[in-house]
Design an enzyme around this catalytic site. Structure first.
Site, PDB file in Angstrom:
ATOM      1  N   GLY A   1      25.269  17.892  45.376  1.00 51.82           N
ATOM      2  CA  GLY A   1      24.484  17.069  46.282  1.00 51.82           C
ATOM      3  C   GLY A   1      23.260  17.720  46.884  1.00 51.82           C
ATOM      4  O   GLY A   1      22.608  17.130  47.746  1.00 51.82           O
TER       5      GLY A   1
ATOM      6  N   LYS B   1      16.326  19.047  33.940  1.00 60.46           N
ATOM      7  CA  LYS B   1      16.447  20.431  33.494  1.00 60.46           C
ATOM      8  C   LYS B   1      16.654  20.483  31.986  1.00 60.46           C
ATOM      9  O   LYS B   1      17.428  19.705  31.430  1.00 60.46           O
ATOM     10  CB  LYS B   1      17.629  21.107  34.198  1.00 60.46           C
ATOM     11  CG  LYS B   1      17.890  22.537  33.724  1.00 60.46           C
ATOM     12  CD  LYS B   1      18.812  23.280  34.657  1.00 60.46           C
ATOM     13  CE  LYS B   1      20.188  22.699  34.752  1.00 60.46           C
ATOM     14  NZ  LYS B   1      21.045  23.437  35.692  1.00 60.46           N
TER      15      LYS B   1
ATOM     16  N   ASP C   1      27.676  10.329  39.627  1.00 62.34           N
ATOM     17  CA  ASP C   1      28.427  11.427  39.033  1.00 62.34           C
ATOM     18  C   ASP C   1      29.793  10.915  38.600  1.00 62.34           C
ATOM     19  O   ASP C   1      30.307   9.943  39.168  1.00 62.34           O
ATOM     20  CB  ASP C   1      28.594  12.582  40.039  1.00 62.34           C
ATOM     21  CG  ASP C   1      28.754  13.931  39.337  1.00 62.34           C
ATOM     22  OD1 ASP C   1      27.833  14.751  39.415  1.00 62.34           O
ATOM     23  OD2 ASP C   1      29.810  14.146  38.699  1.00 62.34           O
TER      24      ASP C   1
ATOM     25  N   TRP D   1      20.261  18.257  45.573  1.00 65.01           N
ATOM     26  CA  TRP D   1      19.041  17.487  45.302  1.00 65.01           C
ATOM     27  C   TRP D   1      18.996  16.230  46.170  1.00 65.01           C
ATOM     28  O   TRP D   1      17.927  15.812  46.611  1.00 65.01           O
ATOM     29  CB  TRP D   1      18.963  17.129  43.815  1.00 65.01           C
ATOM     30  CG  TRP D   1      18.473  18.250  42.949  1.00 65.01           C
ATOM     31  CD1 TRP D   1      18.601  19.584  43.180  1.00 65.01           C
ATOM     32  CD2 TRP D   1      17.765  18.131  41.713  1.00 65.01           C
ATOM     33  NE1 TRP D   1      18.037  20.303  42.169  1.00 65.01           N
ATOM     34  CE2 TRP D   1      17.512  19.450  41.250  1.00 65.01           C
ATOM     35  CE3 TRP D   1      17.340  17.060  40.948  1.00 65.01           C
ATOM     36  CZ2 TRP D   1      16.837  19.706  40.058  1.00 65.01           C
ATOM     37  CZ3 TRP D   1      16.663  17.306  39.743  1.00 65.01           C
ATOM     38  CH2 TRP D   1      16.415  18.612  39.310  1.00 65.01           C
TER      39      TRP D   1
ATOM     40  N   ASP E   1      30.202   7.116  34.907  1.00 69.13           N
ATOM     41  CA  ASP E   1      29.535   7.803  33.811  1.00 69.13           C
ATOM     42  C   ASP E   1      28.258   7.035  33.504  1.00 69.13           C
ATOM     43  O   ASP E   1      28.312   5.870  33.101  1.00 69.13           O
ATOM     44  CB  ASP E   1      30.457   7.843  32.591  1.00 69.13           C
ATOM     45  CG  ASP E   1      29.875   8.634  31.428  1.00 69.13           C
ATOM     46  OD1 ASP E   1      28.673   8.981  31.469  1.00 69.13           O
ATOM     47  OD2 ASP E   1      30.627   8.901  30.466  1.00 69.13           O
TER      48      ASP E   1
ATOM     49  N   ASP F   1      19.753  17.398  37.217  1.00 66.62           N
ATOM     50  CA  ASP F   1      19.914  18.849  37.152  1.00 66.62           C
ATOM     51  C   ASP F   1      21.190  19.187  36.377  1.00 66.62           C
ATOM     52  O   ASP F   1      21.784  20.235  36.571  1.00 66.62           O
ATOM     53  CB  ASP F   1      19.968  19.436  38.571  1.00 66.62           C
ATOM     54  CG  ASP F   1      19.902  20.960  38.590  1.00 66.62           C
ATOM     55  OD1 ASP F   1      19.210  21.527  37.724  1.00 66.62           O
ATOM     56  OD2 ASP F   1      20.548  21.577  39.457  1.00 66.62           O
TER      57      ASP F   1
END
Length: 233
Positions: free
Chosen positions: A80, A188, A108, A82, A124, A148
C-alpha cells in the site's frame, strides 16, 4: 520542504550483520542492505509501508501524473505504499478545498490493510470481467493505471525477467481497457531485452513513453519504470 535523499547527515558507520546459524548468506546480505538503506529509514520515519513509496513519489515529481481530481488505479497494490502517496496528491480525502477530489482504487489478490481515502478491491485484475467491474466502480474510465508488481523470484535472472515482463504486459492491456484518452500508465519492468515488444506496443498506444530509474531504485537492481503518457484510446 526539501528532503534529503542522499543519506547525508546520517551516521557514517554501517550496520554489519553476522551470518547466523540457519541463515543463508544471501539473507544476511539482504538484511544488512535493509539496515543500511536510507530509504528504508525514511519510510519508517514518515509512516510509509515500504521504501517503494519513494519511487512513485519521485516519478510523479518528474512527470506530474497524480493530479487533484484524478482517478487512480494501483494494480497489485500490497502493501500500500503507492496508495499512500497517491491519496494526498489527487486529493482523495478532499482536504484541498479549492481542488477537485480524486479517487484511488487499489487492486490485489490478497487482503490489504485499509488506507484512508482508498477503495480496495480484492480480486485478480486478469480475471474475466475485472475491467468491467472497475469501470462500474469508477463510474467511467481511469486517468492513471500504475503497477509495482513483481513475480516471486526464482533465482534465475532470465526467468525472473520474463515473468515480470509478462506481468507488466498484462497490466498494460488492462490499462488499455480502462484508461481515459490522455491517461497515463506507469509500471515496473526489468532491463534485459524481452521488454522490446512491450515498448513498441506502448509507443503505438501513447503519445510519449519514457523509461526511468528513479533515485529510490537501488543502483544494483535491474529494475526500471516505464511511464507512458497521453493514451490515444
Amino acid at each position: 520542504m526539501a528532503r534529503n535523499t542522499s543519506g547525508r547527515g546520517q551516521r557514517d558507520l554501517k550496520v554489519k550483520v553476522k551470518t547466523a546459524r540457519g541463515r543463508k548468506l544471501s539473507s544476511t546480505r539482504w538484511l544488512q542492505r535493509q539496515l543500511n538503506d536510507p530509504y528504508v529509514h525514511r519510510a519508517k520515519a514518515e509512516g510509509f509501508r515500504g521504501r517503494a513509496a519513494f519511487k512513485i513519489m519521485e516519478l510523479d515529481d518528474r512527470y506530474h501524473f497524480l493530479q487533484p481530481g484524478g482517478r487512480i488505479v494501483d494494480l497489485g497494490c500490497a502493501p500500500g505504499g503507492w496508495l499512500q502517496v497517491a491519496v494526498p496528491r489527487v486529493n482523495a480525502l478532499g482536504e484541498m478545498q479549492n481542488k477537485p477530489q480524486g479517487r484511488v482504487i487499489g487492486i490485489d489478490i490478497q487482503e490489504v490493510e485499509p488506507v484512508a481515502g482508498v477503495e480496495l478491491l480484492e480480486m485478480d485484475f486478469m480475471a474475466d470481467g475485472a475491467d468491467t467491474r472497475l469501470r462500474e466502480m469508477l463510474g467511467g474510465a481511469a486517468d492513471v493505471v500504475m503497477s509495482d508488481m513483481a513475480a516471486k523470484s526464482s533465482g534465475h535472472k532470465q526467468t525472473d525477467h520474463l515473468r515480470i515482463i509478462s506481468l507488466c504486459e498484462a497490466a498494460a492491456y488492462f490499462a488499455f481497457d480502462v484508461l481515459d484518452p490522455g491517461g497515463t500508465f506507469v509500471a515496473k519492468v526489468l532491463a534485459g531485452g524481452a521488454e522490446g515488444d512491450l515498448q513498441q506496443v506502448l509507443k503505438q498506444k501513447f503519445e510519449k513513453v519514457a523509461n526511468v530509474k528513479p533515485p529510490a531504485s537501488r543502483s544494483d537492481s535491474s529494475e526500471k519504470f516505464v511511464v507512458a503518457m497521453g493514451f490515444r484510446g
